[in-house]
Motif scaffolding. Structure first.
Motif, PDB file in Angstrom:
ATOM      1  N   ALA A 160     -10.745  -3.196  10.044  1.00 30.18           N
ATOM      2  CA  ALA A 160     -11.351  -1.899   9.718  1.00 30.18           C
ATOM      3  C   ALA A 160     -10.412  -1.039   8.884  1.00 30.18           C
ATOM      4  N   ASP A 161      -9.145  -0.986   9.283  1.00 26.06           N
ATOM      5  CA  ASP A 161      -8.183  -0.186   8.521  1.00 26.06           C
ATOM      6  C   ASP A 161      -7.912  -0.813   7.164  1.00 26.06           C
ATOM      7  N   THR A 206     -17.820   1.521  -5.880  1.00 26.25           N
ATOM      8  CA  THR A 206     -17.882   2.253  -4.613  1.00 26.25           C
ATOM      9  C   THR A 206     -16.876   3.394  -4.540  1.00 26.25           C
ATOM     10  N   THR A 207     -16.200   3.676  -5.643  1.00 23.07           N
ATOM     11  CA  THR A 207     -15.238   4.781  -5.647  1.00 23.07           C
ATOM     12  C   THR A 207     -15.910   6.067  -6.101  1.00 23.07           C
ATOM     13  N   ASP A 253      -9.832   3.314  -5.406  1.00 24.67           N
ATOM     14  CA  ASP A 253     -10.008   4.647  -5.965  1.00 24.67           C
ATOM     15  C   ASP A 253      -8.857   5.005  -6.901  1.00 24.67           C
ATOM     16  N   TYR A 272       0.823  -1.215   0.000  1.00 25.32           N
ATOM     17  CA  TYR A 272       0.000   0.000   0.000  1.00 25.32           C
ATOM     18  C   TYR A 272       0.857   1.265   0.000  1.00 25.32           C
ATOM     19  N   LYS A 276     -24.533   2.112   2.853  1.00 24.02           N
ATOM     20  CA  LYS A 276     -24.198   0.865   3.529  1.00 24.02           C
ATOM     21  C   LYS A 276     -25.052  -0.244   2.930  1.00 24.02           C
ATOM     22  N   GLN A 307     -10.380   0.714  -0.070  1.00 28.24           N
ATOM     23  CA  GLN A 307     -11.145   1.773  -0.727  1.00 28.24           C
ATOM     24  C   GLN A 307     -10.220   2.778  -1.409  1.00 28.24           C
ATOM     25  N   VAL A 308      -9.154   3.148  -0.724  1.00 29.44           N
ATOM     26  CA  VAL A 308      -8.206   4.113  -1.298  1.00 29.44           C
ATOM     27  C   VAL A 308      -7.489   3.521  -2.510  1.00 29.44           C
ATOM     28  N   LYS A 364     -10.068  -2.324   5.291  1.00 27.00           N
ATOM     29  CA  LYS A 364     -11.176  -1.927   4.419  1.00 27.00           C
ATOM     30  C   LYS A 364     -10.987  -0.495   3.901  1.00 27.00           C
ATOM     31  N   LYS A 365     -10.498   0.372   4.752  1.00 23.73           N
ATOM     32  CA  LYS A 365     -10.240   1.758   4.325  1.00 23.73           C
ATOM     33  C   LYS A 365      -9.133   1.801   3.274  1.00 23.73           C
ATOM     34  N   LYS A 366      -8.114   1.014   3.487  1.00 22.60           N
ATOM     35  CA  LYS A 366      -7.005   0.976   2.534  1.00 22.60           C
ATOM     36  C   LYS A 366      -7.453   0.401   1.189  1.00 22.60           C
TER      37      LYS A 366
END
Length: 298
Positions: free
Chosen positions: A174-175, A220-221, A185, A140, A296, A181-182, A177-179
């Motif tokens: 949780a983190d 989802t982006t 994107d 990442y 959601k 998404q980024v 999932k955020k990564k």
């Protein structure tokens, strides 16, 4: 010169056996090695015994170097645990810390390599999720800007998804999932960039393939709105009005306040048509049951 120095590097097994036998003979009853060493100058062989360094001392030395931010040296110390105490619990802990030290030092490829070694042997250990997270973060943190190849983005997503699948209850989910998404994107932005280039060059089929990738894989982006509008542009330019209408209709349904929808609507009305969704279109099917940005899943 000692016999150890004379025969250092020799690969012939027979020679080594001869030397070992000769050494045993000399140690048993000779004062020097002149009988088997043609280069001997009368030196007496004195075997040197190196005391083992306790594993805890090696580990603590590695921690001390971490505190000094000497990450490369710390990683080496932790790696020494596996060399000197293989298959031990200290070796396992050392491999975790080696991965961490490499990651913190920006030695990402080394962190990935040591992380893989750990997971191959200790995939069910309590620290496995953490090591997987360090590996994913190593990919990442290497994600480049959209003008360059996005292989690291793809690898980051794969390893992060594996983390979530294998360790769904870990504190890193949780983190992760955020990564994801980024990174997604970033990949969507890359597809859009290439698609815009094709659109400008009037290579409409090439452009559609790129925009379709965004709509199909990266819904989802934040780039999906533009991708739908660009699809409407490309399809209208090719005279495939039905798909252009569907792209605009799906855009308006999911993002009614989007400026991209306003552009798509204006484009269609200028061509004498309005947004209208065809439920059999691939665009319509791609969006069924998929939550959009900020939504959601039900």
């Amino acid at each position: 010169m000692s016999v150890a120095k004379v025969y250092k590097g020799m690969k012939d097994v027979a020679v080594r056996a001869l030397v070992v036998g000769a050494c045993g003979f000399v140690l048993a009853g000779c004062d020097t090695l002149s009988s088997i060493n043609p280069f001997d100058k009368g030196e007496v062989y004195k075997p040197e015994v190196v005391a083992d360094i306790p594993a805890e001392q090696i580990y603590n030395d590695g921690l001390a170097r971490l505190q000094k931010k000497d990450f490369e040296s710390a990683a080496k110390k932790f790696r020494d645990l596996d060399k000197q105490y293989p298959y031990s619990d200290w070796a396992r802990k050392g491999l975790v810390m080696e991965t961490y030290a490499n990651y913190e030092g920006g030695l990402y490829e080394e962190a990935i390599a040591s992380g893989k070694r750990y997971l191959q042997s200790h995939g069910n250990s309590p620290e496995a999720a953490y090591v997987q997270y360090l590996m994913a973060s190593s990919y990442y943190d290497q994600i480049p800007d959209i003008t360059r190849d996005q292989e690291k983005s793809e690898r980051a997503i794969l390893v992060l998804q594996e983390l979530i699948q294998r360790y769904p209850n870990s504190e890193y989910t949780a983190d992760a999932k955020k990564k994801i998404q980024v990174a997604s994107d970033q990949l969507a932005a890359k597809e859009l960039e290439v698609g815009r280039f094709y659109l400008q060059k009037r290579n409409y089929s090439g452009a559609i393939n790129r925009f379709r990738m965004v709509v199909s894989r990266y819904q989802t982006t934040r780039h999906v709105e533009e991708a739908l509008e660009r699809l409407a542009e490309a399809y209208m330019a090719m005279g495939i009005v039905n798909e252009a209408q569907t792209a605009a209709a799906v855009l308006g349904h999911n993002f009614p306040d989007s400026s991209w929808y306003k552009d798509a609507y204006a484009l269609l009305t200028k061509g004498g048509v309005e947004p209208r969704e065809d439920s059999e279109s691939w665009i319509s099917k791609a969006f069924r049951g998929v939550p959009q940005v900020g939504q959601k899943a039900g």
